[in-house]
Scaffold this motif. Structure first.
Motif, short mmCIF file in Angstrom:
data_model
loop_
_atom_site.label_atom_id
_atom_site.label_comp_id
_atom_site.label_asym_id
_atom_site.label_seq_id
_atom_site.Cartn_x
_atom_site.Cartn_y
_atom_site.Cartn_z
N ALA A 1 1.20 6.60 -6.90
CA ALA A 1 1.00 5.68 -5.78
C ALA A 1 0.80 4.25 -6.28
O ALA A 1 1.34 3.30 -5.70
N VAL A 2 0.07 4.09 -7.36
CA VAL A 2 -0.15 2.75 -7.94
C VAL A 2 1.18 2.18 -8.43
O VAL A 2 1.52 1.02 -8.16
N LYS A 3 1.97 2.98 -9.14
CA LYS A 3 3.26 2.51 -9.65
C LYS A 3 4.19 2.10 -8.50
O LYS A 3 4.88 1.09 -8.58
N ASN A 4 4.23 2.90 -7.45
CA ASN A 4 5.07 2.57 -6.30
C ASN A 4 4.60 1.29 -5.62
O ASN A 4 5.40 0.47 -5.19
N THR A 5 3.29 1.10 -5.54
CA THR A 5 2.74 -0.10 -4.93
C THR A 5 3.08 -1.33 -5.76
O THR A 5 3.46 -2.37 -5.22
N ILE A 6 2.99 -1.22 -7.07
CA ILE A 6 3.35 -2.32 -7.96
C ILE A 6 4.83 -2.66 -7.81
O ILE A 6 5.23 -3.83 -7.78
N SER A 7 5.66 -1.64 -7.68
CA SER A 7 7.10 -1.86 -7.49
C SER A 7 7.39 -2.62 -6.20
O SER A 7 8.21 -3.53 -6.18
N VAL A 8 6.71 -2.26 -5.13
CA VAL A 8 6.89 -2.96 -3.85
C VAL A 8 6.42 -4.41 -3.97
O VAL A 8 7.08 -5.33 -3.49
N SER B 1 0.84 -1.20 0.00
CA SER B 1 0.00 0.00 0.00
C SER B 1 0.87 1.25 0.00
O SER B 1 2.05 1.20 0.37
N GLU B 2 0.27 2.33 -0.41
CA GLU B 2 0.97 3.61 -0.45
C GLU B 2 -0.06 4.72 -0.25
O GLU B 2 -1.16 4.66 -0.79
N SER B 3 0.31 5.70 0.51
CA SER B 3 -0.57 6.86 0.72
C SER B 3 -0.25 7.94 -0.31
O SER B 3 0.87 8.04 -0.80
N TYR B 4 -1.24 8.74 -0.61
CA TYR B 4 -1.03 9.84 -1.54
C TYR B 4 -1.97 10.98 -1.20
O TYR B 4 -3.00 10.80 -0.58
N THR B 5 -1.57 12.17 -1.65
CA THR B 5 -2.35 13.37 -1.40
C THR B 5 -3.46 13.48 -2.43
O THR B 5 -3.23 13.31 -3.62
N PHE B 6 -4.65 13.75 -1.96
CA PHE B 6 -5.81 13.91 -2.82
C PHE B 6 -6.21 15.37 -2.78
O PHE B 6 -6.59 15.88 -1.74
N VAL B 7 -6.08 16.03 -3.90
CA VAL B 7 -6.39 17.47 -3.95
C VAL B 7 -7.57 17.71 -4.90
O VAL B 7 -8.00 16.82 -5.60
N ARG B 8 -8.05 18.93 -4.90
CA ARG B 8 -9.23 19.26 -5.71
C ARG B 8 -8.94 19.27 -7.21
O ARG B 8 -9.84 19.11 -8.02
N TYR B 9 -7.71 19.51 -7.58
CA TYR B 9 -7.37 19.62 -8.99
C TYR B 9 -7.26 18.23 -9.60
O TYR B 9 -6.46 17.41 -9.17
N LEU B 10 -8.06 17.97 -10.59
CA LEU B 10 -8.18 16.64 -11.18
C LEU B 10 -6.86 16.11 -11.72
O LEU B 10 -6.49 14.96 -11.46
N VAL B 11 -6.12 16.93 -12.45
CA VAL B 11 -4.85 16.47 -13.03
C VAL B 11 -3.85 16.11 -11.94
O VAL B 11 -3.20 15.06 -12.00
N ALA B 12 -3.74 16.94 -10.92
CA ALA B 12 -2.82 16.67 -9.82
C ALA B 12 -3.25 15.42 -9.04
O ALA B 12 -2.41 14.60 -8.65
N SER B 13 -4.53 15.25 -8.83
CA SER B 13 -5.03 14.06 -8.12
C SER B 13 -4.75 12.80 -8.91
O SER B 13 -4.33 11.79 -8.34
N ASN B 14 -4.98 12.85 -10.21
CA ASN B 14 -4.71 11.68 -11.05
C ASN B 14 -3.23 11.33 -11.07
O ASN B 14 -2.86 10.16 -11.02
#
Length: 152
Positions: free
Chosen positions: A128-135, A109-122
């Motif tokens: 976070a997904v890539k880091n989780t796959i790497s682990v 698992s990995e935590s990530y910041t969720f912000v209002r801006y769609l591009v930044a959130s994506n």
């Protein structure tokens, strides 16, 4: 100092010690894994095993990858989510011919910041997904290498 290093080198090679990640070709075929994340995981595993192999390899690794699960970790006073955690679970089997030599489940698992801006959130989510796959690849790869070396 050189004498000590030489002594250690000779001692370790005489006892049969071999580094787990020696850069050798491990002879492990990773069967295709469904989805985009599955492709990333398979590529990372093949890299750990010394490159891709065909189905005639001595060992076969079969992995089923779950979908990423997202959980809220922090909320602002307005009730908006500001921090989330992504977790992915993978089930795997290591085969030698028709015989299963190991199986298990790994979760990362990995935590990530969720912000209002769609591009930044994506972007934050995708990282976070890539880091989780790497682990996951490191965990499964270490187990596969260890089990195949035990089987030798």
């Amino acid at each position: 100092m050189k004498k000590i290093l030489l002594f250690l080198l000779l001692t370790l090679t005489a006892c049969g010690f071999r580094p787990m990640y020696s850069g050798d070709d491990m002879g492990i075929y990773v069967s295709p894994i469904d989805g985009i994340n599955g492709i990333e995981l398979r590529n990372a595993l093949n890299t750990q095993f010394g490159g891709p192999h065909d189905e005639t390899a001595k060992y076969k690794l079969v992995v089923s990858l779950g979908n990423p699960l997202t959980q809220y970790k922090a909320l602002a006073q307005t009730g908006d989510a500001t921090w989330q955690e992504i977790s992915i679970t993978a089930h795997y089997k290591i085969m030698c011919g028709d015989k299963e030599i190991a199986s298990g489940t790994e979760k990362a698992s990995e935590s990530y910041t969720f912000v209002r801006y769609l591009v930044a959130s994506n972007a934050s989510y995708n990282n976070a997904v890539k880091n989780t796959i790497s682990v996951l690849a490191k965990k499964i790869g270490a187990r596969a290498i260890s089990e195949t070396q035990k089987a030798e």
